[in-house]
Design an enzyme around this catalytic site. Structure first.
Site, PDB file in Angstrom:
ATOM      1  N   GLU A 189      48.281 -76.331  71.386  1.00 37.55           N
ATOM      2  CA  GLU A 189      47.033 -76.364  70.604  1.00 37.55           C
ATOM      3  C   GLU A 189      46.602 -77.793  70.285  1.00 37.55           C
ATOM      4  O   GLU A 189      46.052 -78.057  69.216  1.00 37.55           O
ATOM      5  CB  GLU A 189      47.151 -75.523  69.331  1.00 37.55           C
ATOM      6  CG  GLU A 189      47.235 -74.038  69.613  1.00 37.55           C
ATOM      7  CD  GLU A 189      46.830 -73.175  68.420  1.00 37.55           C
ATOM      8  OE1 GLU A 189      46.008 -73.642  67.614  1.00 37.55           O
ATOM      9  OE2 GLU A 189      47.334 -72.040  68.323  1.00 37.55           O
ATOM     10  N   HIS A 231      52.253 -74.236  61.911  1.00 34.47           N
ATOM     11  CA  HIS A 231      53.597 -74.010  62.416  1.00 34.47           C
ATOM     12  C   HIS A 231      54.464 -75.198  62.030  1.00 34.47           C
ATOM     13  O   HIS A 231      53.965 -76.313  61.814  1.00 34.47           O
ATOM     14  CB  HIS A 231      53.608 -73.891  63.942  1.00 34.47           C
ATOM     15  CG  HIS A 231      53.091 -72.579  64.460  1.00 34.47           C
ATOM     16  ND1 HIS A 231      53.825 -71.749  65.279  1.00 34.47           N
ATOM     17  CD2 HIS A 231      51.905 -71.955  64.286  1.00 34.47           C
ATOM     18  CE1 HIS A 231      53.119 -70.679  65.579  1.00 34.47           C
ATOM     19  NE2 HIS A 231      51.931 -70.782  64.989  1.00 34.47           N
TER      20      HIS A 231
END
Length: 575
Positions: free
Chosen positions: A53, A323
């Site tokens: 990402e 995350h």
């Protein structure tokens, strides 16, 4: 000069989902720049980094600017309409690189999710870490399709399983070239799920976290897989240190409730106690390692693994991503190869050490079926129960008795249970039926929209009222546009998806047939090993014919279990 002395002896790995969605992720530029700074300050310093990402070249260059002095080599991977979001940074030169897109990767109709448009796949890089021919690491960085619903309701589980199959094939092929293989990234799966079993069994790789923490969780504490273990809800600290939770942690500010995030945005000092219950945290990010080398004197072992990047942005006070990272250290263990020895009936195998060296700092590759005790102080409440032991792992590559051949990465029959093939084929059949119905519905809508458009134009021809004519034109235009879109999706995209699904099905059926043939051939060998006479204690012993037939299995066992030449410990080196 000894070429082995010029080769890397330790490899520090790091993987992180950066959450760098352009226009959507908050404080994207500031966070990713701080991520680069945190990588540069990590201890130990990472040698290979996999990013997910990281969607824009601008963000990638910002991270590179912060890490170039320790990671001089890097590659940003281009894929899909908006980019694949994958990048690999390395201390050593990248000698080869490629981007392999997944054939099955979401649907264009789910434009609000974006998986199809970004063209997810596997970023592949071959990295040379030394002068010898075998001093090559093959790195595979990926981001599998996100689960938007819990299984079995998740309609994308078939796509995610197909993606797991694709990366498993890539990893397995690299291992057959006798290279150390590293698979890392956001796999959007929990331990023991179908994609997890597929990767670990078919690619024959080890999950570094479960090597060190064999009793770690199988998902969030609120999920059925964890509830079946009968354990109490862990706290946030335990989830980080023992369960390896990288997503939905109570310590991650992006998972806080709306009120807490508002307070944080106002600059208020909001904190979360790491002893608070953490029922939603789970592990979605992984580092897998494996090797096809069975005879080289150097073997790689897991030395340490941890969850990192838990610090917050120094100014914004928010977590650096939604995350946390996974960080691991591999060490090369040098040893002499043991000489093949013939076991004697009734005697103990001398190649298996009686005790381990307590000073050995390496964490061996070990069975992940062991039931080690849990620390009750790290739980909010602790009630041991008879059902609290870890669920069995039939697919685990656990060292078996010396009379059983040890499966190698290059064997023709991967350690994938036949039942798993049936499970995958059943899933494919259900999903194919669903997509066939979708195609019929969309093509029918396309045909109906044409008929409606024709009727509207006829009505316009006979209408003398301007308002009615305008409404008929509007209905015709909107209806035909929607029908045309459904026609393109049903006639083009779904057909393409079904063809990719057919390829996936054929590969699974072919692997299943090979596994069934190997299991048939395995039967007589097991019967042969079971033959033999019994000693006075009633124990089975083998005659000379049995020992000669099993010498190959014995040698493989010695290579996996090691001998006193491996340092006098029970460490199991990486295959």
């Amino acid at each position: 000069m000894n070429p082995e002395s010029d080769s890397a002896q330790n490899i520090n790995l790091l993987t992180l989902n950066c959450w760098g969605l352009k226009y959507i992720a908050k404080h994207r530029a500031q966070r990713l720049k701080e991520i680069g700074r945190s990588i540069a300050l990590s201890r130990p310093q990472p040698d290979i980094v996999g990013l997910q990402e990281c969607w824009t070249q601008e963000d990638y260059l910002a991270i590179r600017a912060q890490t170039r002095h320790i990671l001089p080599h890097g590659k940003f991977y281009h894929s899909g309409i908006f980019g694949g979001g994958l990048a690999i940074l390395s201390k050593w030169r990248i000698i080869e690189s490629s981007m392999v897109r997944y054939p099955l990767n979401g649907r264009p109709t789910a434009f609000f999710r974006g998986d199809w448009f970004v063209g997810k796949g596997v970023a592949c890089a071959s990295i040379r870490i030394g002068p010898r021919r075998e001093d090559v690491i093959e790195v595979f960085c990926t981001h599998l399709h996100a689960p938007y619903q819990s299984e079995p309701s998740d309609s994308y589980v078939c796509h995610r399983t197909a993606q797991a199959w694709e990366i498993a094939k890539l990893i397995r092929g690299a291992a057959e070239r006798r290279h150390l293989v590293i698979g890392l990234g956001d796999f959007n799966m929990v331990p023991l799920s179908l994609p997890y079993r597929l990767i670990t069994a078919y690619a024959q790789v080890e999950d570094v976290w479960r090597v060190v923490h064999p009793d770690s969780s199988l998902g969030a504490a609120s999920e059925p897989s964890e509830k079946a273990r009968g354990l109490a809800i862990p706290n946030a600290k335990y989830n980080l240190t023992e369960n390896g939770a990288t997503c939905d942690s109570a310590l991650n500010t992006w998972r806080w409730n709306k009120q807490q995030r508002k307070q944080l945005a106002k600059g208020e000092d909001v904190s979360c106690d790491d002893s608070s219950p953490d029922p939603r945290a789970k592990r979605l990010d992984y580092i897998f390692i494996g090797s096809g080398a069975q005879t080289t004197p150097s073997q790689w072992r897991v030395q340490a693994v941890k969850v990192g990047m838990t610090n917050r942005h120094p100014v914004l006070k928010c977590s650096l991503s939604d995350h946390f990272s996974v960080e691991a250290t591999l060490s090369r263990h040098h040893a002499l190869r043991p000489e093949p020895s013939s076991p004697t009936a009734g005697t103990e195998d001398s190649s298996i050490p009686a005790s381990s060296n307590n000073n050995n700092k390496y964490v061996p590759f070990q069975s992940i079926n062991n039931n080690s005790s849990l620390n009750p102080t790290l739980y909010t409440s602790y009630n041991p129960s008879p059902t609290s032991s870890l669920l069995p792992l039939p697919f685990a590559r656990t060292p078996s008795p010396p009379t059983t051949a040890v499966p190698s990465t290059t064997s023709s029959n991967p350690a994938l249970p036949l039942q798993t093939y049936h499970e995958i084929l059943n899933m494919i059949s259900i999903y194919e039926t669903r997509e066939l119905r979708q195609r019929q519905f969309r093509l029918a809508h396309f045909l109906i929209s044409i008929v409606v458009s024709i009727i509207c134009f006829i009505g316009i021809w006979w209408s003398n009222h301007a308002g009615i004519s305008f409404m008929l034109v509007f209905i015709s235009t909107i209806g035909l546009a929607a029908g045309l879109l459904d026609g393109l999706i049903g006639g083009l995209f779904i057909n393409s998806e079904l063809r990719a699904l057919k390829e996936f099905e054929w590969e699974i059926r072919n692997a299943q047939e090979m596994a069934e043939k190997d299991s048939v051939r395995e039967g007589p060998r097991k019967e042969r090993w079971g033959a033999g006479r019994k000693n006075n204690d009633g124990e089975k012993v083998r005659d000379r014919g049995d020992m000669a037939a099993g010498r190959v299995e014995r040698e493989l066992w010695e290579k996996v279990r090691g001998s006193r030449e491996y340092g006098g410990n029970n460490s199991v080196p990486l295959e």
